[in-house]
Scaffold this motif. Sequence first.
Motif, PDB file in Angstrom:
ATOM      1  N   ASP A 276     -11.416  16.611   3.231  1.00  0.00           N
ATOM      2  CA  ASP A 276     -10.081  17.409   3.122  1.00  0.00           C
ATOM      3  C   ASP A 276      -9.194  16.819   4.183  1.00  0.00           C
ATOM      4  O   ASP A 276      -8.025  16.815   4.112  1.00  0.00           O
ATOM      5  N   GLN A 277      -9.814  16.324   5.235  1.00  0.00           N
ATOM      6  CA  GLN A 277      -8.971  15.783   6.207  1.00  0.00           C
ATOM      7  C   GLN A 277      -8.244  14.602   5.827  1.00  0.00           C
ATOM      8  O   GLN A 277      -7.098  14.242   6.138  1.00  0.00           O
ATOM      9  N   VAL A 278      -8.946  13.856   5.141  1.00  0.00           N
ATOM     10  CA  VAL A 278      -8.446  12.596   4.848  1.00  0.00           C
ATOM     11  C   VAL A 278      -7.379  12.630   3.805  1.00  0.00           C
ATOM     12  O   VAL A 278      -6.344  12.148   3.870  1.00  0.00           O
ATOM     13  N   LEU A 279      -7.518  13.549   2.973  1.00  0.00           N
ATOM     14  CA  LEU A 279      -6.462  13.853   1.846  1.00  0.00           C
ATOM     15  C   LEU A 279      -5.158  14.471   2.478  1.00  0.00           C
ATOM     16  O   LEU A 279      -4.196  14.166   2.159  1.00  0.00           O
ATOM     17  N   GLU A 280      -5.561  15.484   3.495  1.00  0.00           N
ATOM     18  CA  GLU A 280      -4.291  15.916   4.235  1.00  0.00           C
ATOM     19  C   GLU A 280      -3.670  14.971   4.949  1.00  0.00           C
ATOM     20  O   GLU A 280      -2.474  14.972   5.025  1.00  0.00           O
ATOM     21  N   GLY A 281      -4.397  14.160   5.645  1.00  0.00           N
ATOM     22  CA  GLY A 281      -3.691  12.914   6.557  1.00  0.00           C
ATOM     23  C   GLY A 281      -3.053  11.965   5.734  1.00  0.00           C
ATOM     24  O   GLY A 281      -1.920  11.454   6.144  1.00  0.00           O
ATOM     25  N   LEU A 282      -3.367  11.743   4.551  1.00  0.00           N
ATOM     26  CA  LEU A 282      -2.768  10.594   3.705  1.00  0.00           C
ATOM     27  C   LEU A 282      -1.788  11.247   2.739  1.00  0.00           C
ATOM     28  O   LEU A 282      -1.119  10.369   2.440  1.00  0.00           O
ATOM     29  N   ALA A 283      -1.525  12.416   2.940  1.00  0.00           N
ATOM     30  CA  ALA A 283      -0.735  13.098   1.906  1.00  0.00           C
ATOM     31  C   ALA A 283       0.782  12.804   1.987  1.00  0.00           C
ATOM     32  O   ALA A 283       1.359  12.584   1.030  1.00  0.00           O
ATOM     33  N   PRO A 284       1.132  12.394   3.472  1.00  0.00           N
ATOM     34  CA  PRO A 284       2.534  11.836   3.273  1.00  0.00           C
ATOM     35  C   PRO A 284       3.068  10.599   2.631  1.00  0.00           C
ATOM     36  O   PRO A 284       4.045  10.293   2.246  1.00  0.00           O
ATOM     37  N   HIS A 299     -18.249  11.703   0.131  1.00  0.00           N
ATOM     38  CA  HIS A 299     -17.943  10.859   1.250  1.00  0.00           C
ATOM     39  C   HIS A 299     -16.958   9.388   1.152  1.00  0.00           C
ATOM     40  O   HIS A 299     -17.071   8.686   1.885  1.00  0.00           O
ATOM     41  N   VAL A 300     -16.305   9.532  -0.025  1.00  0.00           N
ATOM     42  CA  VAL A 300     -15.478   8.312  -0.627  1.00  0.00           C
ATOM     43  C   VAL A 300     -14.192   8.777  -1.002  1.00  0.00           C
ATOM     44  O   VAL A 300     -14.418   9.747  -1.964  1.00  0.00           O
ATOM     45  N   ILE A 301     -13.268   7.859  -0.817  1.00  0.00           N
ATOM     46  CA  ILE A 301     -11.883   7.975  -1.728  1.00  0.00           C
ATOM     47  C   ILE A 301     -11.529   6.668  -2.196  1.00  0.00           C
ATOM     48  O   ILE A 301     -11.452   5.696  -1.374  1.00  0.00           O
ATOM     49  N   ASN A 302     -11.091   6.288  -3.346  1.00  0.00           N
ATOM     50  CA  ASN A 302     -10.557   5.115  -3.636  1.00  0.00           C
ATOM     51  C   ASN A 302      -9.124   5.663  -4.078  1.00  0.00           C
ATOM     52  O   ASN A 302      -8.716   6.081  -5.048  1.00  0.00           O
ATOM     53  N   PHE A 303      -8.065   4.897  -3.367  1.00  0.00           N
ATOM     54  CA  PHE A 303      -6.737   5.095  -3.716  1.00  0.00           C
ATOM     55  C   PHE A 303      -5.674   4.025  -3.552  1.00  0.00           C
ATOM     56  O   PHE A 303      -6.242   2.812  -3.148  1.00  0.00           O
ATOM     57  N   SER A 304      -4.361   4.349  -4.167  1.00  0.00           N
ATOM     58  CA  SER A 304      -3.372   3.298  -4.074  1.00  0.00           C
ATOM     59  C   SER A 304      -2.293   4.148  -3.593  1.00  0.00           C
ATOM     60  O   SER A 304      -1.961   5.109  -3.831  1.00  0.00           O
ATOM     61  N   VAL A 305      -1.274   3.195  -3.098  1.00  0.00           N
ATOM     62  CA  VAL A 305       0.006   3.858  -2.607  1.00  0.00           C
ATOM     63  C   VAL A 305       0.930   2.972  -3.170  1.00  0.00           C
ATOM     64  O   VAL A 305       0.807   1.780  -3.077  1.00  0.00           O
ATOM     65  N   ASP A 306       2.097   3.492  -3.933  1.00  0.00           N
ATOM     66  CA  ASP A 306       3.239   2.600  -4.604  1.00  0.00           C
ATOM     67  C   ASP A 306       3.802   1.733  -3.535  1.00  0.00           C
ATOM     68  O   ASP A 306       4.282   2.248  -2.808  1.00  0.00           O
ATOM     69  N   ALA A 312      -2.621  -6.681   2.871  1.00  0.00           N
ATOM     70  CA  ALA A 312      -1.523  -6.214   4.036  1.00  0.00           C
ATOM     71  C   ALA A 312      -2.082  -4.923   4.861  1.00  0.00           C
ATOM     72  O   ALA A 312      -1.896  -4.909   5.955  1.00  0.00           O
ATOM     73  N   ALA A 313      -2.483  -4.034   4.127  1.00  0.00           N
ATOM     74  CA  ALA A 313      -3.028  -2.786   4.635  1.00  0.00           C
ATOM     75  C   ALA A 313      -4.165  -2.869   5.700  1.00  0.00           C
ATOM     76  O   ALA A 313      -4.008  -2.299   6.567  1.00  0.00           O
ATOM     77  N   MET A 314      -4.968  -3.527   5.023  1.00  0.00           N
ATOM     78  CA  MET A 314      -6.186  -3.862   5.751  1.00  0.00           C
ATOM     79  C   MET A 314      -5.977  -4.607   6.955  1.00  0.00           C
ATOM     80  O   MET A 314      -6.601  -4.139   8.229  1.00  0.00           O
ATOM     81  N   LEU A 315      -5.072  -5.468   7.126  1.00  0.00           N
ATOM     82  CA  LEU A 315      -4.765  -6.206   8.177  1.00  0.00           C
ATOM     83  C   LEU A 315      -4.037  -5.161   9.137  1.00  0.00           C
ATOM     84  O   LEU A 315      -4.050  -5.437  10.398  1.00  0.00           O
ATOM     85  N   ALA A 316      -3.060  -4.491   8.588  1.00  0.00           N
ATOM     86  CA  ALA A 316      -2.315  -3.577   9.548  1.00  0.00           C
ATOM     87  C   ALA A 316      -3.330  -2.627  10.158  1.00  0.00           C
ATOM     88  O   ALA A 316      -2.879  -2.163  11.339  1.00  0.00           O
ATOM     89  N   VAL A 367      -0.762   6.580   8.788  1.00  0.00           N
ATOM     90  CA  VAL A 367       0.188   6.804   8.246  1.00  0.00           C
ATOM     91  C   VAL A 367       1.490   6.020   8.798  1.00  0.00           C
ATOM     92  O   VAL A 367       2.135   5.264   7.853  1.00  0.00           O
ATOM     93  N   LYS A 368       1.699   5.989   9.798  1.00  0.00           N
ATOM     94  CA  LYS A 368       2.606   5.141  10.700  1.00  0.00           C
ATOM     95  C   LYS A 368       2.568   3.795  10.348  1.00  0.00           C
ATOM     96  O   LYS A 368       3.544   3.009  10.024  1.00  0.00           O
ATOM     97  N   CYS A 369       1.431   3.264  10.664  1.00  0.00           N
ATOM     98  CA  CYS A 369       0.988   1.789  10.213  1.00  0.00           C
ATOM     99  C   CYS A 369       1.321   1.395   8.732  1.00  0.00           C
ATOM    100  O   CYS A 369       2.054   0.084   8.722  1.00  0.00           O
ATOM    101  N   LEU A 370       0.985   2.293   8.026  1.00  0.00           N
ATOM    102  CA  LEU A 370       0.988   1.929   6.577  1.00  0.00           C
ATOM    103  C   LEU A 370       2.693   1.834   6.082  1.00  0.00           C
ATOM    104  O   LEU A 370       3.198   1.212   5.189  1.00  0.00           O
ATOM    105  N   ASN A 371       3.291   2.700   6.688  1.00  0.00           N
ATOM    106  CA  ASN A 371       4.836   2.967   6.526  1.00  0.00           C
ATOM    107  C   ASN A 371       5.496   1.805   6.731  1.00  0.00           C
ATOM    108  O   ASN A 371       6.504   1.435   6.407  1.00  0.00           O
ATOM    109  N   ARG A 372       5.118   1.193   7.817  1.00  0.00           N
ATOM    110  CA  ARG A 372       5.431  -0.207   8.455  1.00  0.00           C
ATOM    111  C   ARG A 372       5.676  -1.038   7.486  1.00  0.00           C
ATOM    112  O   ARG A 372       6.710  -1.922   7.350  1.00  0.00           O
ATOM    113  N   ILE A 373       4.573  -1.116   6.739  1.00  0.00           N
ATOM    114  CA  ILE A 373       4.838  -2.126   5.520  1.00  0.00           C
ATOM    115  C   ILE A 373       5.405  -1.866   4.541  1.00  0.00           C
ATOM    116  O   ILE A 373       6.018  -2.539   3.631  1.00  0.00           O
TER     117      ILE A 373
END
Length: 375
Positions: A276-284, A299-306, A312-316, A367-373
Motif C-alpha cells: 500500500d505504501q509503494v502504490l501510494e508513494g508511486l502514485a504521482p 510482496h511484488v509489483i511490476n510497473f511502467s511509467v509512460d 535509465a531509471a535503475m541507474l538514477a 519520485v523526485k529522481c524519476l521525474n528528473r528523467i
Amino acid sequence: MPMTTYLDCNATTPMEPAVCDAVLKYMTTEFGNAGSRTHEFGGRAKQAVQNARDKIAEMVAASREEVIFTSGATESNNLAILGLKTYGEQNAKKHIVSTQIEHKAVLEPLAILKKSGFDVTLVPPTKGGWVEPDAIKDAVRDDTLLVSVMHVNNETGIIQPLAEIAERLATHPAYFHVDAAQGFGKDIPTLRHPRIDLISASSHKIYGPKGVGTLIVRRRAYQKVPLTALMYGGGQERGLRPGTLPVHLIVGFGVATELALKQAEKRANICRVFRDQVLEGLAPLKPVIHGDPARCLPHVINFSVDGLDSEAAMLALKGLVAISNGSACTSSSYTPSHVLKAMGEIQGSLRMSWCHRTEQVNWAEIVKCLNRILS
C-alpha cells in the motif's frame, strides 16, 4: 550516507538470523558427512538432513521420501523435465504442455527436448498474467507426457490457478510439474494439492542459503514418477541426484522452511502494508501496474511509467533502492521481457519486490529522481 534499500527479493532474499546460526553450526562444529555410517559425526549429520527433509515435506503435505535435495530450482526443473525424456520416448509420449511465461529454467530444458523430437505447446497467458485452466486442458493430448506450469511468475508476482489446472488433469495420466521457486513458503495451500506430481523450489527465495533446493517427487497411487537421473556417481537421493549432501545448506533450508510455515500470515500482512505504501508513494508518477492485482502475491509489483526508460531509471535510483527490470537469471544481457510480451504489455517495466524485513523507503525522493528523467 544513507544505505540503499533492497527491493529485489524476487531475485534473492536476505537470510534469517536463525538460518545463519544453523548454517554456521553445521559448517563448523557439526561438519560430518551424512553418508558416513561408522561414527556419530555422520549419524548426527544424517539426522539433521532427515529433520530438514521432514520440514520441507510438511510444507507441501508430502512424505520425507518424496523430498530430493538439489542445488536449487533450476536443477530441479531440469531433473523434472529432462528426467522424463527416456520414459516419454519409450512410451510414445512425446508431447509437453507449458506456458509462454515460464522462467528460462523451464523454457530452456523444454527447448532441448524439442530438439530431440518432442512436441512442445506453450499456452499464452491472459492480459492479467495468468493462464486459463481450460486453455491448458485444451492443449493436452493423448500423447502428452508432462504439463509444466509455474506457481508464481517471477516478474509479475501473479499466482497461476494451479488447483483448477490440477482438477482439469484429474483423469489424464500426464505428469504435472510446478516450478514453485517464487511461491514455495508464501502461497502454501496450493502446493498441497495431491495431483501435483513434481514441485521445484529454492532455499534462497525463502530467506535460506543459496546453493540448495528441492524437487518434490510425489508418488501417484504408490507408483514412482519414472525419472532418469541426469548425473551419476554415488546413488544419493534415491539415485536421482548423486554427490555428498551439503548438510549445512540443507539444515538452513529446513530452518527457513519451518519459519516460513510458522510466520506465513504475519509476513504476508507486513508485505500488504508495504505494498500500500509503494502504490501510494508511486502514485504521482501514474504507474501502469502489470498483471491482475487480485492474483498477485503481496510482496511484488511490476510497473511502467509512460516515457520512463527502465535502464535509465535503475541507474538514477542507485544508492536509494536496489530494483530490477526482470529476471536476475537473465540480467547479464538484458532483453525485453518475454513475460510482458506474452501478456501484450509494453516493455521497459520495473520490478520492485520486498519482504517482511524490508526497511522503509523515502518515496518522495524516488519520485523526485524519476521525474528528473521524465522532464
